[in-house]
Design a protein around this motif. Structure first.
Motif, PDB file in Angstrom:
ATOM      1  N   UNK A 349       0.796  -1.231   0.000  1.00  0.00           N
ATOM      2  CA  UNK A 349       0.000   0.000   0.000  1.00  0.00           C
ATOM      3  C   UNK A 349       0.829   1.282   0.000  1.00  0.00           C
ATOM      4  N   UNK A 350       2.152   1.169   0.234  1.00  0.00           N
ATOM      5  CA  UNK A 350       3.003   2.356   0.321  1.00  0.00           C
ATOM      6  C   UNK A 350       4.030   2.425  -0.808  1.00  0.00           C
ATOM      7  N   UNK A 351       4.003   1.475  -1.710  1.00  0.00           N
ATOM      8  CA  UNK A 351       4.924   1.471  -2.837  1.00  0.00           C
ATOM      9  C   UNK A 351       4.333   2.265  -4.013  1.00  0.00           C
ATOM     10  N   UNK A 352       5.132   2.526  -5.028  1.00  0.00           N
ATOM     11  CA  UNK A 352       4.659   3.322  -6.162  1.00  0.00           C
ATOM     12  C   UNK A 352       3.519   2.651  -6.912  1.00  0.00           C
ATOM     13  N   UNK A 353       3.419   1.333  -6.800  1.00  0.00           N
ATOM     14  CA  UNK A 353       2.323   0.623  -7.451  1.00  0.00           C
ATOM     15  C   UNK A 353       1.071   0.561  -6.568  1.00  0.00           C
ATOM     16  N   UNK A 354       1.018   1.370  -5.527  1.00  0.00           N
ATOM     17  CA  UNK A 354      -0.132   1.369  -4.608  1.00  0.00           C
ATOM     18  C   UNK A 354      -1.470   1.540  -5.330  1.00  0.00           C
ATOM     19  N   UNK A 355      -1.606   2.438  -6.319  1.00  0.00           N
ATOM     20  CA  UNK A 355      -2.901   2.552  -7.007  1.00  0.00           C
ATOM     21  C   UNK A 355      -3.319   1.254  -7.687  1.00  0.00           C
ATOM     22  N   UNK A 356      -2.381   0.538  -8.307  1.00  0.00           N
ATOM     23  CA  UNK A 356      -2.712  -0.737  -8.938  1.00  0.00           C
ATOM     24  C   UNK A 356      -3.100  -1.781  -7.892  1.00  0.00           C
ATOM     25  N   UNK A 357      -2.434  -1.741  -6.745  1.00  0.00           N
ATOM     26  CA  UNK A 357      -2.785  -2.658  -5.658  1.00  0.00           C
ATOM     27  C   UNK A 357      -4.230  -2.436  -5.236  1.00  0.00           C
ATOM     28  N   UNK A 358      -4.601  -1.161  -5.022  1.00  0.00           N
ATOM     29  CA  UNK A 358      -5.972  -0.855  -4.586  1.00  0.00           C
ATOM     30  C   UNK A 358      -6.988  -1.238  -5.644  1.00  0.00           C
ATOM     31  N   UNK A 359      -6.670  -0.967  -6.902  1.00  0.00           N
ATOM     32  CA  UNK A 359      -7.612  -1.335  -7.967  1.00  0.00           C
ATOM     33  C   UNK A 359      -7.837  -2.844  -7.978  1.00  0.00           C
ATOM     34  N   UNK A 360      -6.784  -3.598  -7.773  1.00  0.00           N
ATOM     35  CA  UNK A 360      -6.913  -5.053  -7.722  1.00  0.00           C
ATOM     36  C   UNK A 360      -7.809  -5.478  -6.573  1.00  0.00           C
ATOM     37  N   UNK A 361      -7.607  -4.871  -5.406  1.00  0.00           N
ATOM     38  CA  UNK A 361      -8.418  -5.205  -4.232  1.00  0.00           C
ATOM     39  C   UNK A 361      -9.874  -4.823  -4.469  1.00  0.00           C
ATOM     40  N   UNK A 362     -10.120  -3.641  -5.003  1.00  0.00           N
ATOM     41  CA  UNK A 362     -11.489  -3.179  -5.226  1.00  0.00           C
ATOM     42  C   UNK A 362     -12.211  -4.050  -6.249  1.00  0.00           C
ATOM     43  N   UNK A 363     -11.517  -4.411  -7.324  1.00  0.00           N
ATOM     44  CA  UNK A 363     -12.144  -5.290  -8.320  1.00  0.00           C
ATOM     45  C   UNK A 363     -12.472  -6.639  -7.705  1.00  0.00           C
ATOM     46  N   UNK A 364     -11.563  -7.143  -6.881  1.00  0.00           N
ATOM     47  CA  UNK A 364     -11.800  -8.440  -6.231  1.00  0.00           C
ATOM     48  C   UNK A 364     -12.989  -8.353  -5.279  1.00  0.00           C
ATOM     49  N   UNK A 365     -13.064  -7.294  -4.484  1.00  0.00           N
ATOM     50  CA  UNK A 365     -14.205  -7.132  -3.577  1.00  0.00           C
ATOM     51  C   UNK A 365     -15.510  -7.059  -4.360  1.00  0.00           C
ATOM     52  N   UNK A 366     -15.517  -6.268  -5.425  1.00  0.00           N
ATOM     53  CA  UNK A 366     -16.743  -6.103  -6.213  1.00  0.00           C
ATOM     54  C   UNK A 366     -17.167  -7.405  -6.881  1.00  0.00           C
ATOM     55  N   UNK A 367     -16.208  -8.108  -7.456  1.00  0.00           N
ATOM     56  CA  UNK A 367     -16.566  -9.324  -8.201  1.00  0.00           C
ATOM     57  C   UNK A 367     -16.872 -10.492  -7.275  1.00  0.00           C
ATOM     58  N   UNK A 368     -16.231 -10.529  -6.108  1.00  0.00           N
ATOM     59  CA  UNK A 368     -16.410 -11.660  -5.206  1.00  0.00           C
ATOM     60  C   UNK A 368     -17.682 -11.571  -4.400  1.00  0.00           C
ATOM     61  N   UNK A 369     -18.033 -10.349  -3.973  1.00  0.00           N
ATOM     62  CA  UNK A 369     -19.145 -10.200  -3.042  1.00  0.00           C
ATOM     63  C   UNK A 369     -20.364  -9.524  -3.646  1.00  0.00           C
ATOM     64  N   UNK A 370     -20.373  -9.337  -4.966  1.00  0.00           N
ATOM     65  CA  UNK A 370     -21.468  -8.609  -5.603  1.00  0.00           C
ATOM     66  C   UNK A 370     -22.808  -9.303  -5.415  1.00  0.00           C
ATOM     67  N   UNK A 371     -22.813 -10.615  -5.331  1.00  0.00           N
ATOM     68  CA  UNK A 371     -24.085 -11.351  -5.235  1.00  0.00           C
ATOM     69  C   UNK A 371     -24.487 -11.635  -3.791  1.00  0.00           C
ATOM     70  N   UNK A 372     -23.691 -11.148  -2.822  1.00  0.00           N
ATOM     71  CA  UNK A 372     -23.964 -11.537  -1.435  1.00  0.00           C
ATOM     72  C   UNK A 372     -24.547 -10.404  -0.634  1.00  0.00           C
TER      73      UNK A 372
END
Length: 372
Positions: A349-372
């Protein structure tokens, strides 16, 4: 009144007509400008979440520091106050939105809750950026760190840390915790709870998920059961030796060592902020790390929650390809996703790729829990 067609004869307007025309024209111009401005503002509002909606509130949990896991370690068994901070959309943080998904963020050795909510560096504020996309997070200061002090660092251990995390999960689901500034007020309830852990905090989160089976998701950053590097093993041995004569020890023998264990590409201001907030590690956590690894080697395949494994390609604490190897260990999980960020070190979360890390987490949250 009809308007003359172009090409028809012109009639000179009277002075009153000219004044009326100028007034009408001015009104039309002002109206058009006002409408354009309001439209622009409305367009901005619809294009991006209003940052004023994101708030944070300090909270406290009353927890029993004892070990109910398979890790062979002892804790003081006393009741302690463990501090946290809710960060998210205003209505959810204030408990006005009913039950919601709550992401519980569990920090590493040597860091603290600040790791997930770095102030003064918005691009690297993991919890704040998740909140701007509608996610609510609970940032914990584990017992022995920052706002959750422990007089004797030998008085807790990683098995107890996982047991206290289990209590936090249960308290979130039941609403049994309090705002620091408004004790007794209604707090958010966690209809879904997702654990996010980094480093040793990921080991604690994984142990909780494996042995208590009460969370919906698990995000593992910078941790591998079987892929620890020689650097990580040497640091664990150094800390263990230092704990022979003390109850708290530094993570990394020097400031440079600390930075090298966490960072590969973090900007200078982020490194300086982290060094200013550097915490010593309770020796009970240090001396129970080997037993925790053993328990995880036996129990990782028992994790049934959905799992996201994230690693840095330049993480000096893990061996190459450890993300895929770790992902393959969650044999009972509902789903497993692995991603390596090639240029990042351990502190994703503190490296230069932090935005890509967050996007990955957000996409995973949305796709994994969208039906729950």
């Amino acid at each position: 009144m009809s308007t003359p067609h172009p090409g028809s004869s012109r009639i000179a307007p009277s002075r009153r007509d000219r004044r009326t025309g100028r007034t009408l024209l001015a009104g039309l111009v002002v109206g058009a400008l006002t409408g354009a401005l309001l439209g622009a503002v409305a367009g901005q509002s619809s294009a991006a979440p209003d940052p004023q909606r994101v708030i944070s509130r300090d909270v406290v949990f009353t927890l029993n520091n004892h070990n109910d896991t398979s890790v062979p370690c002892l804790a003081d068994g006393a009741v302690h106050t463990v501090a946290g901070r809710l960060v998210g959309p205003r209505e959810e943080v204030l408990g006005h939105a009913g039950s919601t998904r709550i992401n519980v963020l569990v920090h590493d050795a040597g860091t603290g809750g600040w790791f997930w909510n770095l102030q003064g560096a918005r691009r690297y504020d993991y919890a704040g950026q998740l909140a701007r996309h509608g996610e609510t997070s609970l940032i914990l200061d584990r017992l022995g760190f920052d706002a959750s002090p422990l007089a004797d660092g030998r008085g807790t251990c990683l098995g107890a840390q996982a047991t206290m995390l289990h209590q936090v999960v249960q308290h979130l689901k039941a609403g049994i915790y309090e705002y620091v500034a408004r004790p007794g007020a209604a707090v958010p309830h966690g209809a879904q709870v997702v654990l996010h852990g980094h480093g040793v905090g990921a080991a604690v989160a994984q142990l909780e998920a494996a042995e208590f089976d009460d969370v919906d998701g698990l995000v593992v950053m910078g941790w591998s059961d079987t892929g620890a590097s020689g650097t990580a093993i040497s640091e664990a041995a150094r800390q263990t030796s230092a704990c022979l004569g003390d109850d708290y020890v530094p993570f990394g023998a020097t400031a440079d060592d600390y930075a090298s264990l966490l960072f590969a590409t973090a900007p200078g201001r982020v490194r300086r902020a982290a060094l200013a907030r550097r915490n010593d590690t309770p020796c009970g956590d240090v001396t129970s790390l080997l037993g925790t690894v053993g328990a995880l080697n036996l129990g990782t395949r028992a994790v049934e929650a959905d799992v996201l494994v994230l690693q840095g390609g330049r993480d000096v604490r893990t061996r190459d390809a450890s993300a895929d190897a770790q992902a393959g260990r969650y044999r009972a999980a509902d789903s497993v996703t692995a991603r390596t960020f090639s240029r990042a070190g351990s502190a994703l979360p503190l490296e230069k790729q932090a935005p890509q890390v967050r996007r990955t987490v957000l996409r995973w949250l949305d796709s994994t829990f969208v039906e729950r």
